[in-house]
Enzyme design. Structure first.
Site, PDB file in Angstrom:
ATOM      1  N   HIS A 150       9.718  92.253  38.433  1.00 40.01           N
ATOM      2  CA  HIS A 150      10.868  92.890  39.071  1.00 40.01           C
ATOM      3  C   HIS A 150      11.932  93.122  38.007  1.00 40.01           C
ATOM      4  CE1 HIS A 150      13.733  94.043  42.042  1.00 40.01           C
ATOM      5  NE2 HIS A 150      14.472  92.949  41.961  1.00 40.01           N
ATOM      6  N   SER A 175      15.144  96.245  45.926  1.00 36.44           N
ATOM      7  CA  SER A 175      14.040  95.337  46.211  1.00 36.44           C
ATOM      8  C   SER A 175      13.785  95.352  47.703  1.00 36.44           C
ATOM      9  CB  SER A 175      14.389  93.908  45.752  1.00 36.44           C
ATOM     10  OG  SER A 175      13.399  92.978  46.182  1.00 36.44           O
ATOM     11  N   CYS A 235      12.130  99.569  42.113  1.00 37.24           N
ATOM     12  CA  CYS A 235      13.158  98.869  41.339  1.00 37.24           C
ATOM     13  C   CYS A 235      13.445  99.491  39.981  1.00 37.24           C
ATOM     14  CB  CYS A 235      12.820  97.393  41.209  1.00 37.24           C
ATOM     15  SG  CYS A 235      11.445  97.031  40.115  1.00 37.24           S
TER      16      CYS A 235
END
Length: 273
Positions: A173, A190, A138
């Site tokens: 994330h 993702s 990511c």
């Protein structure tokens, strides 16, 4: 050359660079710090790590490394546009390209991203990503998305990172928030389809954040913290550093109305910058 990002929870959070990550699916992963092509030590350690973390383990590694012929992998083409291509269409094309690179499940991140580097140095890494066309995680996707949107002056970009909690563990994330034409969206990578791309259709930053929060709930994750950076330069040669966390919002301690007000404040700050 190669270092596991095997840390956890609050201790790491304060020095967190917004990387996904800490753990990939609960398993520590490595970062290739020696560049490409990989040196032999990094290469062999990657395969040992795959042996440990993959369900197929030694059998999978033996089959791949012992194969005399492997299927040819198509190299995705960097998107190009016609003058009439709209901003939403361009963003969708960029996301399609990022998705075609595929998510990196090897347990070794191929490109080292030091977030303290100036923008120009990070853009050099993004160019290398397009040349090598390797799977990415990511944080790499955010750097790549910045590079691919630099030529769109009507699109503002900002880092948007999340800390969530599930089954006793914290997960991290990051995506690239985008703003254009009075609407927000996001680009990213993702393992979960609804935790990366968001079309340019959200009227407020709160609407965008709630969309991600709903996706997290669908995976039984509680969203704990949100970090939002500032708009960044479109100049690929800029020596400015990206401001990764202008606002840090503790979702646990904010009511919905307080969260909305904080996100409105941050939106004003970005516009002033």
């Amino acid at each position: 050359m190669l270092r596991a990002t095997a840390c956890s929870t609050e201790e790491r959070d304060e020095e967190d660079e917004g990387e996904e990550e800490l753990r990939d699916g609960g398993v520590p992963f490595y970062v290739n710090r020696g560049g490409l092509p990989m040196d032999e030590e990094t290469w062999e350690r990657m395969w040992r790590h795959v042996t440990r973390i993959h369900p197929g383990g030694e059998t999978l590694v033996r089959e791949i490394r012992g194969a005399t012929e492997l299927p040819k992998i198509l190299v995705p083409s960097v998107p190009t546009y016609q003058p009439t291509t709209t901003i939403p269409q361009r963003l969708e094309a960029i996301q399609k390209y990022i998705r075609e690179l595929q998510y990196n499940h090897t347990g070794t991140q191929f490109f080292e991203i030091k977030k303290s580097r100036p923008l120009t140095a990070l853009m050099d890494i993004a160019k290398e990503m397009t040349r090598e066309a390797l799977p990415i995680k990511c944080l790499e996707a955010v750097i790549l998305a910045i590079h691919l949107t630099n030529s769109m002056p009507g699109v503002e970009r900002f880092p948007l990172s999340f800390k969530s909690h599930f089954s006793g563990n914290h997960f991290y994330h990051i995506v690239l928030g985008v703003h254009s034409g009075g609407r927000f969206g996001a680009l990213g990578m993702s393992r979960r389809e609804d935790l990366m791309f968001k079309p340019l259709e959200f009227r407020t930053l709160m609407d965008l954040v709630q969309e991600f929060e709903g996706a997290y709930r669908g995976y039984w994750h509680n969203l704990r913290k949100i970090k939002i950076g500032q708009y960044m330069s479109h100049d690929p040669h800029s020596v400015e550093q990206i401001e990764w966390k202008h606002s840090i919002l503790d979702v646990d301690k904010l009511s919905k109305e307080e969260l909305r007000k904080e996100l409105e404040r941050h939106t004003r700050d970005m516009r002033l910058k």
